[in-house]
Scaffold this motif. Structure first.
Motif, mmCIF file in Angstrom:
data_model
loop_
_atom_site.group_PDB
_atom_site.id
_atom_site.type_symbol
_atom_site.label_atom_id
_atom_site.label_comp_id
_atom_site.label_asym_id
_atom_site.label_seq_id
_atom_site.Cartn_x
_atom_site.Cartn_y
_atom_site.Cartn_z
ATOM 1 N N PRO A 1 0.836 -1.192 0.000
ATOM 2 C CA PRO A 1 0.000 0.000 0.000
ATOM 3 C C PRO A 1 0.875 1.248 0.000
ATOM 4 O O PRO A 1 1.586 1.528 0.969
ATOM 5 C CB PRO A 1 -0.794 -0.124 1.310
ATOM 6 N N LEU A 2 0.837 1.976 -1.091
ATOM 7 C CA LEU A 2 1.782 3.094 -1.256
ATOM 8 C C LEU A 2 1.519 4.253 -0.300
ATOM 9 O O LEU A 2 2.424 5.040 -0.029
ATOM 10 C CB LEU A 2 1.750 3.580 -2.706
ATOM 11 N N ASP A 3 0.308 4.336 0.235
ATOM 12 C CA ASP A 3 0.045 5.428 1.191
ATOM 13 C C ASP A 3 0.837 5.249 2.478
ATOM 14 O O ASP A 3 0.958 6.184 3.259
ATOM 15 C CB ASP A 3 -1.444 5.548 1.502
ATOM 16 N N LYS A 4 1.393 4.042 2.691
ATOM 17 C CA LYS A 4 2.245 3.824 3.873
ATOM 18 C C LYS A 4 3.703 4.207 3.592
ATOM 19 O O LYS A 4 4.555 4.130 4.466
ATOM 20 C CB LYS A 4 2.199 2.361 4.328
ATOM 21 N N GLY A 5 3.974 4.565 2.354
ATOM 22 C CA GLY A 5 5.310 5.026 1.998
ATOM 23 C C GLY A 5 5.413 6.528 2.233
ATOM 24 O O GLY A 5 4.673 7.096 3.037
ATOM 25 N N ILE A 6 6.311 7.164 1.518
ATOM 26 C CA ILE A 6 6.486 8.603 1.691
ATOM 27 C C ILE A 6 6.508 9.309 0.329
ATOM 28 O O ILE A 6 6.829 8.708 -0.688
ATOM 29 C CB ILE A 6 7.787 8.963 2.455
ATOM 30 N N MET A 7 6.167 10.587 0.398
ATOM 31 C CA MET A 7 6.386 11.459 -0.753
ATOM 32 C C MET A 7 7.688 12.193 -0.481
ATOM 33 O O MET A 7 7.855 12.794 0.580
ATOM 34 C CB MET A 7 5.239 12.461 -0.897
ATOM 35 N N CYS A 8 8.591 12.145 -1.431
ATOM 36 C CA CYS A 8 9.920 12.684 -1.178
ATOM 37 C C CYS A 8 10.505 13.172 -2.506
ATOM 38 O O CYS A 8 9.811 13.263 -3.501
ATOM 39 C CB CYS A 8 10.796 11.589 -0.564
ATOM 40 N N GLY A 9 11.783 13.424 -2.498
ATOM 41 C CA GLY A 9 12.498 13.704 -3.734
ATOM 42 C C GLY A 9 13.383 12.507 -4.037
ATOM 43 O O GLY A 9 13.206 11.438 -3.463
#
Ligand code: FES
Length: 119
Positions: free
Chosen positions: A50-58
């Motif tokens: 589930p990608l919402d458990k990942g992070i938004m980053c650079g």
């Protein structure tokens, strides 16, 4: 054309993402730092994390010389929580390391305060 209001613009701050539903599909809505919205299937192409458990980053990309690294594209990359695959939000969810692979994505538009996902 199927479309659905999935959340309000105020539900997601720039630089954040949120899992929501589009019909029976679990969809990840991302808001980049410039305020734009993007939507993808909330499932990694590798093993389905589930990608919402990942992070938004650079990402460390665009290196010009060996040993020289540049951190760029802050808030424009989704990093998978399980094994770290990175997907380019502004480029159809393409995988940074293998751009031929991409996340299934959806169109998004904003009307007043409503974030609308459609196919
Ligand atoms: S499940 Fe996403 S990188 Fe493995």
């Amino acid at each position: 054309m199927k479309e659905q209001v999935v959340c309000k613009t105020t539900d997601i701050d720039p630089g954040e993402m949120k899992a929501t539903n589009f019909g029976k599909q679990n969809v990840l809505v991302c808001r980049t730092l410039d305020g734009e919205f993007y939507a993808f299937l909330n499932q990694c192409t590798h093993q389905g994390a589930p990608l919402d458990k990942g992070i938004m980053c650079g990402a460390t990309i665009d290196t010009s010389k060996p040993g020289e690294y540049h951190y760029r594209r802050n808030g424009e990359i989704i990093r998978c929580p399980w094994h770290g695959r990175e997907f380019d939000i502004k480029n159809e969810g393409r995988m940074l390391a293998n751009p031929e692979k991409k996340l299934p994505n959806y169109k998004v538009r904003v009307e007043d305060e409503d974030v609308i996902v459609y196919k």
